[in-house]
Motif scaffolding. Structure first.
Motif, PDB file in Angstrom:
ATOM      1  N   ASN A  44      46.032  51.645  50.854  1.00 36.79           N
ATOM      2  CA  ASN A  44      47.447  51.533  51.247  1.00 36.79           C
ATOM      3  C   ASN A  44      48.299  50.755  50.263  1.00 36.79           C
ATOM      4  OD1 ASN A  44      47.567  53.016  53.567  1.00 36.79           O
ATOM      5  ND2 ASN A  44      46.878  51.311  54.863  1.00 36.79           N
ATOM      6  N   PHE A  45      47.956  50.814  48.978  1.00 39.10           N
ATOM      7  CA  PHE A  45      48.831  50.205  47.992  1.00 39.10           C
ATOM      8  C   PHE A  45      50.080  51.072  47.845  1.00 39.10           C
ATOM      9  CE2 PHE A  45      45.282  48.041  45.241  1.00 39.10           C
ATOM     10  CZ  PHE A  45      45.022  47.175  46.292  1.00 39.10           C
ATOM     11  N   SER A  46      51.206  50.433  47.566  1.00 40.97           N
ATOM     12  CA  SER A  46      52.430  51.203  47.330  1.00 40.97           C
ATOM     13  C   SER A  46      52.352  51.918  45.988  1.00 40.97           C
ATOM     14  CB  SER A  46      53.649  50.284  47.343  1.00 40.97           C
ATOM     15  OG  SER A  46      53.710  49.617  48.575  1.00 40.97           O
ATOM     16  N   CYS A  47      51.785  51.229  44.999  1.00 44.44           N
ATOM     17  CA  CYS A  47      51.578  51.827  43.683  1.00 44.44           C
ATOM     18  C   CYS A  47      50.148  52.350  43.610  1.00 44.44           C
ATOM     19  CB  CYS A  47      51.819  50.779  42.594  1.00 44.44           C
ATOM     20  SG  CYS A  47      51.380  51.344  40.946  1.00 44.44           S
ATOM     21  N   GLN A  48      50.017  53.631  43.322  1.00 42.25           N
ATOM     22  CA  GLN A  48      48.683  54.243  43.354  1.00 42.25           C
ATOM     23  C   GLN A  48      48.277  54.840  42.001  1.00 42.25           C
ATOM     24  OE1 GLN A  48      49.264  56.893  46.681  1.00 42.25           O
ATOM     25  NE2 GLN A  48      49.419  55.179  48.122  1.00 42.25           N
ATOM     26  N   VAL A  49      48.875  54.313  40.964  1.00 46.91           N
ATOM     27  CA  VAL A  49      48.532  54.779  39.613  1.00 46.91           C
ATOM     28  C   VAL A  49      48.160  53.568  38.757  1.00 46.91           C
ATOM     29  CG1 VAL A  49      50.017  56.804  39.726  1.00 46.91           C
ATOM     30  CG2 VAL A  49      50.943  54.650  38.871  1.00 46.91           C
ATOM     31  N   ALA A  50      47.343  53.802  37.753  1.00 46.85           N
ATOM     32  CA  ALA A  50      46.942  52.694  36.881  1.00 46.85           C
ATOM     33  C   ALA A  50      46.393  53.241  35.577  1.00 46.85           C
ATOM     34  CB  ALA A  50      45.894  51.825  37.566  1.00 46.85           C
ATOM     35  N   GLY A  51      46.346  52.356  34.595  1.00 48.75           N
ATOM     36  CA  GLY A  51      45.729  52.695  33.317  1.00 48.75           C
ATOM     37  C   GLY A  51      44.347  52.067  33.232  1.00 48.75           C
ATOM     38  N   MET A  52      43.327  52.877  33.411  1.00 46.79           N
ATOM     39  CA  MET A  52      41.945  52.375  33.340  1.00 46.79           C
ATOM     40  C   MET A  52      41.220  53.067  32.188  1.00 46.79           C
ATOM     41  SD  MET A  52      41.229  50.147  35.684  1.00 46.79           S
ATOM     42  CE  MET A  52      42.353  49.466  36.922  1.00 46.79           C
ATOM     43  N   PRO A  53      40.615  52.315  31.292  1.00 46.03           N
ATOM     44  CA  PRO A  53      39.874  52.957  30.198  1.00 46.03           C
ATOM     45  C   PRO A  53      38.725  53.813  30.738  1.00 46.03           C
ATOM     46  CG  PRO A  53      40.140  50.600  29.807  1.00 46.03           C
ATOM     47  CD  PRO A  53      40.573  50.853  31.224  1.00 46.03           C
ATOM     48  N   ALA A  54      38.471  54.925  30.091  1.00 40.35           N
ATOM     49  CA  ALA A  54      37.332  55.780  30.479  1.00 40.35           C
ATOM     50  C   ALA A  54      36.071  55.162  29.873  1.00 40.35           C
ATOM     51  CB  ALA A  54      37.555  57.202  29.972  1.00 40.35           C
ATOM     52  N   PHE A  55      35.754  53.979  30.336  1.00 38.17           N
ATOM     53  CA  PHE A  55      34.704  53.178  29.702  1.00 38.17           C
ATOM     54  C   PHE A  55      33.343  53.567  30.252  1.00 38.17           C
ATOM     55  CE2 PHE A  55      32.342  49.129  29.062  1.00 38.17           C
ATOM     56  CZ  PHE A  55      32.581  48.957  27.712  1.00 38.17           C
ATOM     57  N   ASN A  56      32.438  53.910  29.359  1.00 37.52           N
ATOM     58  CA  ASN A  56      31.073  54.220  29.758  1.00 37.52           C
ATOM     59  C   ASN A  56      30.271  52.926  29.735  1.00 37.52           C
ATOM     60  OD1 ASN A  56      28.461  55.066  30.041  1.00 37.52           O
ATOM     61  ND2 ASN A  56      28.412  56.270  28.141  1.00 37.52           N
ATOM     62  N   TRP A  57      29.941  52.431  30.910  1.00 38.92           N
ATOM     63  CA  TRP A  57      29.285  51.118  31.020  1.00 38.92           C
ATOM     64  C   TRP A  57      27.987  51.066  30.217  1.00 38.92           C
ATOM     65  CZ3 TRP A  57      31.604  46.864  32.283  1.00 38.92           C
ATOM     66  CH2 TRP A  57      30.861  45.720  32.582  1.00 38.92           C
ATOM     67  N   GLU A  58      27.276  52.211  30.201  1.00 34.50           N
ATOM     68  CA  GLU A  58      25.999  52.275  29.470  1.00 34.50           C
ATOM     69  C   GLU A  58      26.194  52.028  27.972  1.00 34.50           C
ATOM     70  OE1 GLU A  58      22.709  54.272  30.211  1.00 34.50           O
ATOM     71  OE2 GLU A  58      22.913  53.420  32.221  1.00 34.50           O
ATOM     72  N   SER A  59      27.411  52.281  27.472  1.00 32.41           N
ATOM     73  CA  SER A  59      27.653  52.112  26.036  1.00 32.41           C
ATOM     74  C   SER A  59      27.462  50.658  25.613  1.00 32.41           C
ATOM     75  CB  SER A  59      29.060  52.594  25.653  1.00 32.41           C
ATOM     76  OG  SER A  59      30.048  51.710  26.160  1.00 32.41           O
TER      77      SER A  59
END
Lengths: 423, 85
Positions: A44-59
């Motif tokens: 229920n956040f009012s803002c539902q967009v964000a910039g998240m890196p497509a980070f591969n944790w295994e890297s």
């Protein structure tokens, strides 16, 4: 005697590109890293967009041992490690060393330790299961977690400091590293910052109503710095890192030189004269920019490009006004100005370091990246500054001097002056 | 569980905490966790926590202090399993 300080390596984990080649491609082509976040809709956040890196944790296994990897959960530590290790390798140095590298320090910043990781601590403790927390929690909960992981991996033996100054953190980290090298306290500093805007941090900003909420259906349109429809910032996450070196020391080892840090300034408006916890004292901002130019021995007319803070809030108008007053430049005479936040959102403490990497890439490759989503300029900005100076398409052009500034909660400011390296 | 059965499970518990996989394959009662397997002393706590979960037992502080080599680890785990049974 004061030294010249140059940038010899860079690394980046950004929402629109991980690693320098991908990031360069993204900023040249105006590629947005903003995405719809189903989890934020559920919450229920009012803002539902964000910039998240497509980070591969295994890297991360490419950078640290399996033993260190096992039990590593702090996302900002992961981002910071990847950016820092890439910057180090980019500067032409190997990771392994038996002796501490006494000549090299690290200043890396972040706002907070990972709150997702802290949630695990809180729920276990409240559940009377403190004994099950294990040995890896403290190192990731402490604010100096990122610097500790970086310095430990590379054996950095000079000053190792974690700084925190809200949105000014990254720029300030670079400035502090610059000062240590300039004054001869260290030969080399690995500097930068990381941030993971997790749901708990994000929720609090959402509650403050400072986030974009009208573009949930069009995530790539949501971050709109300087526009009349700029309705709040879009949270972003990531990390940026730079290797700063004493010029002579870098030349001695034959290092590749990207650019020079001419100087900078960091100050606070003291939360006076209109400055508050969340708003900048414009006199403080102007002083910061003025001092940065004086310390760098440049004049206002030498600035080719402003890499603004410009978050896509009401403060954008005031920021442009303050730049204009500080530089005494308006209309067609105003420097080209862009905001990387139009593409990746605002990654808080990481903003300054990621934006500095972008600034240096523009110097090195001779271009000015576009402001995307700038279809409806705020007239209060365009009354003061020619629209041509706020490009919506990439401009190929020699860029010699960039002013990179960030302004943060707590009324704190930081401004860097970056330049093309001339022998 | 027999001692060899406990040992084979214990190898899996220890594995994430040592980079010395060759040594891990050939461990016996005398293998020292810190000296031979180069395990960070802080990680001994994690091995105890993981062992508790793996064997569904509780290891008190006094017993945990004894767990310095593979043999004493097996002793403690075996003792706790017997108490449970």
């Amino acid at each position: 005697m004061s030294k010249r300080v140059v940038v010899t390596g860079m690394g980046v984990v950004a929402p629109n590109g991980i690693g320098i080649p991908a990031f360069l491609h993204a900023i040249q082509n105006g590629i947005s890293g903003i995405k719809f976040m189903p989890r934020y809709q559920e919450l229920n956040f009012s803002c539902q967009v964000a910039g998240m890196p497509a980070f591969n944790w295994e890297s991360l296994k490419n950078y640290i041992s399996e033993v260190t990897y096992h039990g590593l959960k702090g996302t900002n530590i992961g981002y910071g490690l990847a950016a820092a290790m890439d910057a180090w390798a980019d500067s032409g140095m190997g990771y392994e060393t038996d002796e501490p590298r006494w000549e090299t320090g690290c200043i890396f910043g972040n706002s907070i330790a990972d709150t997702e990781a802290m949630k695990n601590v809180i729920s276990r403790v409240d559940n009377k299961e403190a004994k099950k927390l294990g040995s890896r929690v403290v190192e990731q909960a402490m604010n100096s977690g990122v610097t500790s992981y970086i310095a430990g991996r590379l054996g950095l033996g000079n000053k190792v400091i974690t700084n925190s100054a809200a949105c000014a953190t990254g720029t300030q980290a670079i400035l502090m590293g610059y000062e240590y090298v300039k004054h001869g306290y260290a030969k080399r500093m690995l500097v930068g910052s990381a941030e993971h805007v997790d749901t708990y941090v994000y929720g609090a900003f959402d509650s403050m109503r400072v986030l974009s909420r009208k573009f949930n259906d069009h995530p790539e349109k949501a971050s709109r710095p300087m526009s009349i429809t700029a309705g709040g910032f879009v949270p972003g996450s990531g990390a940026g890192a730079l290797v700063l070196e004493d010029l002579d020391f870098a030349l001695e080892r034959g290092a590749h030189i990207y650019a020079e840090v001419l100087g900078g300034s960091t100050n606070s408006g003291g939360q006076r004269q209109g400055g508050t916890m969340t708003a900048a004292n414009v006199t403080g901002v102007k002083r910061c920019i003025d001092e940065a130019m004086v310390n760098s021995k440049i004049t206002a007319d030498q600035i080719d490009l402003i890499s603004g803070h410009l978050t896509a809030t009401n403060a954008d108008r005031q920021e442009i006004q303050t730049w204009s007053r500080a530089l005494d430049r308006t209309g067609d005479n105003f420097p080209l100005t862009n905001s990387l936040k139009s593409m990746i959102g605002h990654s808080l403490s990481a903003a300054g370091s990621i934006e500095t990497v972008a600034s240096i890439l523009q110097i090195v490759h001779g271009f000015v990246h576009p402001n995307i989503n700038f279809e409806d300029p705020n007239p209060e900005i365009t009354n003061l500054v020619s629209l041509d100076k706020l490009p919506v398409k990439m401009i190929k052009k020699e860029v010699n001097i960039v002013a990179k500034a960030n302004f943060g909660f707590g009324d704190v400011n930081a401004c860097l002056i970056l330049s093309k390296y001339e022998k | 569980m027999t001692r060899p059965e406990i040992l084979s499970e214990l190898k899996k518990v220890i594995s994430p905490y040592t980079t010395n996989k060759e040594m891990l394959a050939s461990i016996d009662d005398h293998t020292d966790l810190i000296k031979d397997l180069k395990i960070n002393s802080a990680n001994l706590v994690d091995i105890i926590i993981d062992a508790e979960a793996k064997y569904d037992i509780e290891i008190d502080y006094d017993s945990a202090d004894k767990m310095v080599n593979v043999g004493t680890c097996i002793d403690v785990i075996s003792e706790k399993l017997n108490q449970k049974a």
